[in-house]
Scaffold this active site. Structure first.
Site, PDB file in Angstrom:
ATOM      1  N   GLU A   1       0.841  -1.199   0.000  1.00 13.87           N
ATOM      2  CA  GLU A   1       0.000   0.000   0.000  1.00 13.87           C
ATOM      3  C   GLU A   1       0.872   1.243   0.000  1.00 13.87           C
ATOM      4  O   GLU A   1       2.020   1.217   0.430  1.00 13.87           O
ATOM      5  CB  GLU A   1      -0.926   0.024   1.225  1.00 13.87           C
ATOM      6  CG  GLU A   1      -2.083  -0.921   1.125  1.00 13.87           C
ATOM      7  CD  GLU A   1      -3.202  -0.628   2.123  1.00 13.87           C
ATOM      8  OE1 GLU A   1      -3.150   0.404   2.827  1.00 13.87           O
ATOM      9  OE2 GLU A   1      -4.130  -1.445   2.187  1.00 13.87           O
TER      10      GLU A   1
ATOM     11  N   HIS B   1      -5.106   0.680  -2.435  1.00 11.69           N
ATOM     12  CA  HIS B   1      -5.536  -0.694  -2.185  1.00 11.69           C
ATOM     13  C   HIS B   1      -4.997  -1.528  -3.342  1.00 11.69           C
ATOM     14  O   HIS B   1      -5.575  -1.516  -4.436  1.00 11.69           O
ATOM     15  CB  HIS B   1      -7.056  -0.793  -2.124  1.00 11.69           C
ATOM     16  CG  HIS B   1      -7.653  -0.299  -0.849  1.00 11.69           C
ATOM     17  ND1 HIS B   1      -9.015  -0.264  -0.656  1.00 11.69           N
ATOM     18  CD2 HIS B   1      -7.098   0.164   0.289  1.00 11.69           C
ATOM     19  CE1 HIS B   1      -9.272   0.206   0.553  1.00 11.69           C
ATOM     20  NE2 HIS B   1      -8.118   0.476   1.149  1.00 11.69           N
TER      21      HIS B   1
ATOM     22  N   HIS C   1      -4.492   6.882  -0.009  1.00 16.54           N
ATOM     23  CA  HIS C   1      -3.780   5.622   0.133  1.00 16.54           C
ATOM     24  C   HIS C   1      -4.266   4.655  -0.934  1.00 16.54           C
ATOM     25  O   HIS C   1      -5.299   4.872  -1.557  1.00 16.54           O
ATOM     26  CB  HIS C   1      -3.905   5.043   1.548  1.00 16.54           C
ATOM     27  CG  HIS C   1      -5.209   4.405   1.850  1.00 16.54           C
ATOM     28  ND1 HIS C   1      -6.330   5.118   2.193  1.00 16.54           N
ATOM     29  CD2 HIS C   1      -5.569   3.101   1.863  1.00 16.54           C
ATOM     30  CE1 HIS C   1      -7.330   4.282   2.408  1.00 16.54           C
ATOM     31  NE2 HIS C   1      -6.907   3.040   2.207  1.00 16.54           N
TER      32      HIS C   1
END
Length: 168
Positions: free
Chosen positions: A40, A98, A96
């Protein structure tokens, strides 16, 4: 105003309307997420007044994506110590990735969303449409991509002489 005063001056009356994300900032988030794959990626979103980036309207444009210092990542999570993040009045949220491509916030994501107005999740394969924005409660929100000229802030472009002059 001195060297540091111009960087620390709060924008107390900045409009709460979020106009969008600068195309360059989105491209940086997508590229950083791809570069971090299969782990990530996590970063902080910063914004500027829309008028300072050439838009004739009030509001805030996301203009910068900053790496969260001390971030520890793996394929299923990214952790950071919030005290390592800059105390930044222009911070408006997070981004962020995934790596599994799922563009929905997890329970762990939702627990961090209270620290900001907008949160972006980027998913593999990290193309132009592989992202979604969410509000502080984790509800999907529309976020336009805007083409603007983001001025270089030159935040760290000063010398010891500049610091000494400021301290006098």
């Amino acid at each position: 105003m001195g060297l540091f005063g111009s960087f620390l001056k709060p924008k107390l009356f900045r409009s709460s309307e979020l106009v969008g994300i600068a195309d360059d900032a989105l491209q940086l988030a997508l590229q950083a997420s791809e570069d971090a794959h299969p782990n990530e990626y996590m970063g902080q979103l910063r914004g500027q007044d829309a008028r300072t980036v050439g838009l004739d309207r009030e509001g805030t444009v996301i203009t910068d994506v900053l790496l969260a210092p001390g971030t520890k990542t793996n394929p299923t999570s990214a952790e950071f110590n919030p005290s390592y993040m800059p105390n930044d009045l222009n911070s408006i949220g997070s981004v962020h990735s995934h790596p599994n491509g799922v563009l929905r916030p997890s329970d762990a994501d939702l627990a961090t969303f209270s620290r900001g107005r907008v949160h972006i999740i980027v998913g593999a394969p990290y193309g132009r449409s592989d992202w979604r924005a969410f509000d502080s409660e984790g509800k999907p929100t529309d976020l336009d991509v805007v083409s603007v000229d983001v001025p270089d802030e030159q935040f760290f472009d000063f010398t010891q002489a500049d610091i000494d002059r400021e301290l006098r």
